[in-house]
Design a protein around this motif. Structure first.
Motif, PDB file in Angstrom:
ATOM      1  N   PRO A  36      31.032  24.836  10.244  1.00 14.34           N
ATOM      2  CA  PRO A  36      31.956  25.593   9.378  1.00 14.34           C
ATOM      3  C   PRO A  36      31.230  26.131   8.140  1.00 14.34           C
ATOM      4  O   PRO A  36      30.388  25.449   7.548  1.00 14.34           O
ATOM      5  N   ASP A  37      31.571  27.363   7.757  1.00 11.84           N
ATOM      6  CA  ASP A  37      30.968  27.976   6.571  1.00 11.84           C
ATOM      7  C   ASP A  37      31.157  27.117   5.330  1.00 11.84           C
ATOM      8  O   ASP A  37      30.320  27.131   4.426  1.00 11.84           O
ATOM      9  N   GLU A  38      32.244  26.366   5.292  1.00 14.39           N
ATOM     10  CA  GLU A  38      32.540  25.540   4.119  1.00 14.39           C
ATOM     11  C   GLU A  38      31.422  24.532   3.825  1.00 14.39           C
ATOM     12  O   GLU A  38      31.196  24.170   2.674  1.00 14.39           O
ATOM     13  N   ILE A  39      30.721  24.089   4.861  1.00 14.88           N
ATOM     14  CA  ILE A  39      29.603  23.161   4.651  1.00 14.88           C
ATOM     15  C   ILE A  39      28.507  23.845   3.830  1.00 14.88           C
ATOM     16  O   ILE A  39      27.994  23.283   2.860  1.00 14.88           O
ATOM     17  N   THR A  40      28.160  25.053   4.209  1.00 12.16           N
ATOM     18  CA  THR A  40      27.114  25.788   3.498  1.00 12.16           C
ATOM     19  C   THR A  40      27.533  26.054   2.059  1.00 12.16           C
ATOM     20  O   THR A  40      26.753  25.839   1.122  1.00 12.16           O
ATOM     21  N   TYR A  41      28.752  26.536   1.879  1.00  8.17           N
ATOM     22  CA  TYR A  41      29.243  26.812   0.523  1.00  8.17           C
ATOM     23  C   TYR A  41      29.281  25.534  -0.320  1.00  8.17           C
ATOM     24  O   TYR A  41      28.946  25.549  -1.502  1.00  8.17           O
ATOM     25  N   ALA A  42      29.672  24.407   0.285  1.00 10.90           N
ATOM     26  CA  ALA A  42      29.713  23.133  -0.445  1.00 10.90           C
ATOM     27  C   ALA A  42      28.310  22.695  -0.842  1.00 10.90           C
ATOM     28  O   ALA A  42      28.103  22.170  -1.949  1.00 10.90           O
ATOM     29  N   LEU A  43      27.342  22.899   0.039  1.00  8.06           N
ATOM     30  CA  LEU A  43      25.959  22.541  -0.293  1.00  8.06           C
ATOM     31  C   LEU A  43      25.426  23.385  -1.452  1.00  8.06           C
ATOM     32  O   LEU A  43      24.731  22.876  -2.340  1.00  8.06           O
ATOM     33  N   VAL A  44      25.758  24.662  -1.458  1.00  4.47           N
ATOM     34  CA  VAL A  44      25.316  25.536  -2.550  1.00  4.47           C
ATOM     35  C   VAL A  44      25.965  25.091  -3.863  1.00  4.47           C
ATOM     36  O   VAL A  44      25.284  24.960  -4.890  1.00  4.47           O
ATOM     37  N   ALA A  45      27.263  24.835  -3.841  1.00  3.30           N
ATOM     38  CA  ALA A  45      27.971  24.414  -5.057  1.00  3.30           C
ATOM     39  C   ALA A  45      27.439  23.072  -5.569  1.00  3.30           C
ATOM     40  O   ALA A  45      27.221  22.897  -6.778  1.00  3.30           O
ATOM     41  N   ALA A  46      27.205  22.142  -4.669  1.00  2.87           N
ATOM     42  CA  ALA A  46      26.696  20.827  -5.065  1.00  2.87           C
ATOM     43  C   ALA A  46      25.269  20.927  -5.603  1.00  2.87           C
ATOM     44  O   ALA A  46      24.913  20.247  -6.573  1.00  2.87           O
ATOM     45  N   THR A  47      24.446  21.780  -4.998  1.00  3.04           N
ATOM     46  CA  THR A  47      23.085  21.982  -5.483  1.00  3.04           C
ATOM     47  C   THR A  47      23.120  22.587  -6.880  1.00  3.04           C
ATOM     48  O   THR A  47      22.381  22.153  -7.776  1.00  3.04           O
ATOM     49  N   SER A  48      23.977  23.569  -7.069  1.00  5.96           N
ATOM     50  CA  SER A  48      24.124  24.206  -8.372  1.00  5.96           C
ATOM     51  C   SER A  48      24.510  23.179  -9.432  1.00  5.96           C
ATOM     52  O   SER A  48      23.911  23.135 -10.521  1.00  5.96           O
ATOM     53  N   ALA A  49      25.472  22.328  -9.129  1.00  6.92           N
ATOM     54  CA  ALA A  49      25.926  21.311 -10.081  1.00  6.92           C
ATOM     55  C   ALA A  49      24.862  20.240 -10.317  1.00  6.92           C
ATOM     56  O   ALA A  49      24.579  19.879 -11.466  1.00  6.92           O
ATOM     57  N   GLU A  50      24.254  19.760  -9.260  1.00  4.73           N
ATOM     58  CA  GLU A  50      23.260  18.678  -9.367  1.00  4.73           C
ATOM     59  C   GLU A  50      22.017  19.116 -10.132  1.00  4.73           C
ATOM     60  O   GLU A  50      21.467  18.359 -10.930  1.00  4.73           O
ATOM     61  N   LEU A  51      21.566  20.352  -9.887  1.00  6.96           N
ATOM     62  CA  LEU A  51      20.329  20.831 -10.504  1.00  6.96           C
ATOM     63  C   LEU A  51      20.587  21.659 -11.759  1.00  6.96           C
ATOM     64  O   LEU A  51      19.639  22.154 -12.381  1.00  6.96           O
ATOM     65  N   ASP A  52      21.854  21.841 -12.097  1.00  6.00           N
ATOM     66  CA  ASP A  52      22.252  22.620 -13.270  1.00  6.00           C
ATOM     67  C   ASP A  52      21.637  24.023 -13.225  1.00  6.00           C
ATOM     68  O   ASP A  52      20.998  24.479 -14.173  1.00  6.00           O
ATOM     69  N   LEU A  53      21.822  24.671 -12.073  1.00  2.44           N
ATOM     70  CA  LEU A  53      21.337  26.026 -11.855  1.00  2.44           C
ATOM     71  C   LEU A  53      22.511  26.915 -11.453  1.00  2.44           C
ATOM     72  O   LEU A  53      23.422  26.458 -10.759  1.00  2.44           O
ATOM     73  N   PRO A  54      22.490  28.184 -11.828  1.00  3.47           N
ATOM     74  CA  PRO A  54      23.543  29.095 -11.359  1.00  3.47           C
ATOM     75  C   PRO A  54      23.517  29.194  -9.828  1.00  3.47           C
ATOM     76  O   PRO A  54      22.444  29.190  -9.221  1.00  3.47           O
ATOM     77  N   ALA A  55      24.679  29.290  -9.229  1.00  2.00           N
ATOM     78  CA  ALA A  55      24.770  29.388  -7.768  1.00  2.00           C
ATOM     79  C   ALA A  55      23.990  30.590  -7.241  1.00  2.00           C
ATOM     80  O   ALA A  55      23.381  30.505  -6.169  1.00  2.00           O
ATOM     81  N   ASP A  56      23.975  31.701  -7.988  1.00  2.00           N
ATOM     82  CA  ASP A  56      23.224  32.882  -7.544  1.00  2.00           C
ATOM     83  C   ASP A  56      21.733  32.567  -7.412  1.00  2.00           C
ATOM     84  O   ASP A  56      21.074  33.019  -6.475  1.00  2.00           O
ATOM     85  N   GLU A  57      21.208  31.776  -8.337  1.00  2.00           N
ATOM     86  CA  GLU A  57      19.791  31.390  -8.281  1.00  2.00           C
ATOM     87  C   GLU A  57      19.531  30.479  -7.082  1.00  2.00           C
ATOM     88  O   GLU A  57      18.514  30.610  -6.395  1.00  2.00           O
ATOM     89  N   VAL A  58      20.445  29.568  -6.825  1.00  2.00           N
ATOM     90  CA  VAL A  58      20.334  28.672  -5.670  1.00  2.00           C
ATOM     91  C   VAL A  58      20.337  29.488  -4.379  1.00  2.00           C
ATOM     92  O   VAL A  58      19.514  29.275  -3.487  1.00  2.00           O
ATOM     93  N   LEU A  59      21.254  30.445  -4.280  1.00  2.16           N
ATOM     94  CA  LEU A  59      21.345  31.277  -3.083  1.00  2.16           C
ATOM     95  C   LEU A  59      20.079  32.119  -2.880  1.00  2.16           C
ATOM     96  O   LEU A  59      19.589  32.247  -1.753  1.00  2.16           O
ATOM     97  N   ARG A  60      19.540  32.696  -3.957  1.00  2.00           N
ATOM     98  CA  ARG A  60      18.302  33.482  -3.833  1.00  2.00           C
ATOM     99  C   ARG A  60      17.160  32.610  -3.326  1.00  2.00           C
ATOM    100  O   ARG A  60      16.409  33.008  -2.442  1.00  2.00           O
ATOM    101  N   ASP A  61      17.045  31.416  -3.900  1.00  2.00           N
ATOM    102  CA  ASP A  61      15.977  30.508  -3.477  1.00  2.00           C
ATOM    103  C   ASP A  61      16.143  30.112  -2.012  1.00  2.00           C
ATOM    104  O   ASP A  61      15.177  30.126  -1.244  1.00  2.00           O
ATOM    105  N   PHE A  62      17.360  29.773  -1.601  1.00  2.00           N
ATOM    106  CA  PHE A  62      17.598  29.411  -0.202  1.00  2.00           C
ATOM    107  C   PHE A  62      17.306  30.588   0.718  1.00  2.00           C
ATOM    108  O   PHE A  62      16.728  30.417   1.793  1.00  2.00           O
ATOM    109  N   GLY A  63      17.700  31.797   0.323  1.00  2.00           N
ATOM    110  CA  GLY A  63      17.454  32.978   1.149  1.00  2.00           C
ATOM    111  C   GLY A  63      15.978  33.234   1.355  1.00  2.00           C
ATOM    112  O   GLY A  63      15.515  33.507   2.468  1.00  2.00           O
ATOM    113  N   GLU A  64      15.210  33.108   0.268  1.00  2.00           N
ATOM    114  CA  GLU A  64      13.765  33.327   0.363  1.00  2.00           C
ATOM    115  C   GLU A  64      13.116  32.259   1.241  1.00  2.00           C
ATOM    116  O   GLU A  64      12.311  32.578   2.118  1.00  2.00           O
TER     117      GLU A  64
END
Length: 184
Positions: free
Chosen positions: A43-71
């Protein structure tokens, strides 16, 4: 999304922040799975939850997390077992972008239940293209930016990616202008 995306997220987190960080992020996301099968749909919700949790845990904007994961994902795919799909698209970033729409046709042979996004590429000039990203999902604009930057690294080409239109801002789909140094 297919497990290969979630697997890349997991691998990136472990590579950069260690296994303990992965477990904290996984728990924060409310996900029990530790392993994702690359060819299984999740489910897509797993991916979105991982991005949100990474953003919160690492104190990074979600957009930065997504760019890093994409690269990371783009490079992981290009250097991994799907590298032949990438090289079939050409030997330069421009060739790859022009042939990206056909790559998903080939991918459907490997993942028959895949409902892939659709890309269109309009060549604007030598070293410049407009990339259209059609998907029913929202919020992945920065993932695609990271993906393009990852492919530019793979082809050893510097590039700039500018968002022209955003689906999550009311457009029908995301549109990016990509520019790079033309081949000599």
């Amino acid at each position: 999304m297919y497990g290969l995306v979630n697997k890349a997220i997991r691998d990136r987190l472990i590579e950069r922040h260690g296994e303990e960080a992965w477990y904290r992020i996984r728990d924060r996301a409310g996900i029990e799975q530790d392993v994702f099968l690359f060819n299984e749909g999740y489910p897509d919700e797993i991916t979105y939850a991982l991005v949100a949790a990474t953003s919160a845990e690492l104190d990074l904007p979600a957009d930065e997390v997504l760019r890093d994961f994409g690269e990371f994902w783009a490079l992981d795919i290009a250097h991994g077992p799907f590298g032949a799909l990438v090289t079939a698209c050409g030997s330069t970033l421009g060739d790859f972008l022009r042939h990206l729409p056909a790559m998903h046709t080939r991918t459907a042979m490997i993942f028959p239940d895949l409902d892939p996004p659709r890309f269109e590429c309009d060549v604007l000039a030598e070293g410049s293209a407009r990339l259209h990203y059609h998907t029913p999902r929202t919020g992945l604009t920065h993932f695609i930016i990271g993906l393009v930057h990852g492919m530019a690294k793979y082809f050893q080409t510097a590039c700039e990616v500018t968002v022209v239109e955003r689906k999550d801002a009311g457009a029908d789909h995301d549109v990016f202008e990509v520019s790079w140094a033309p081949s000599a």
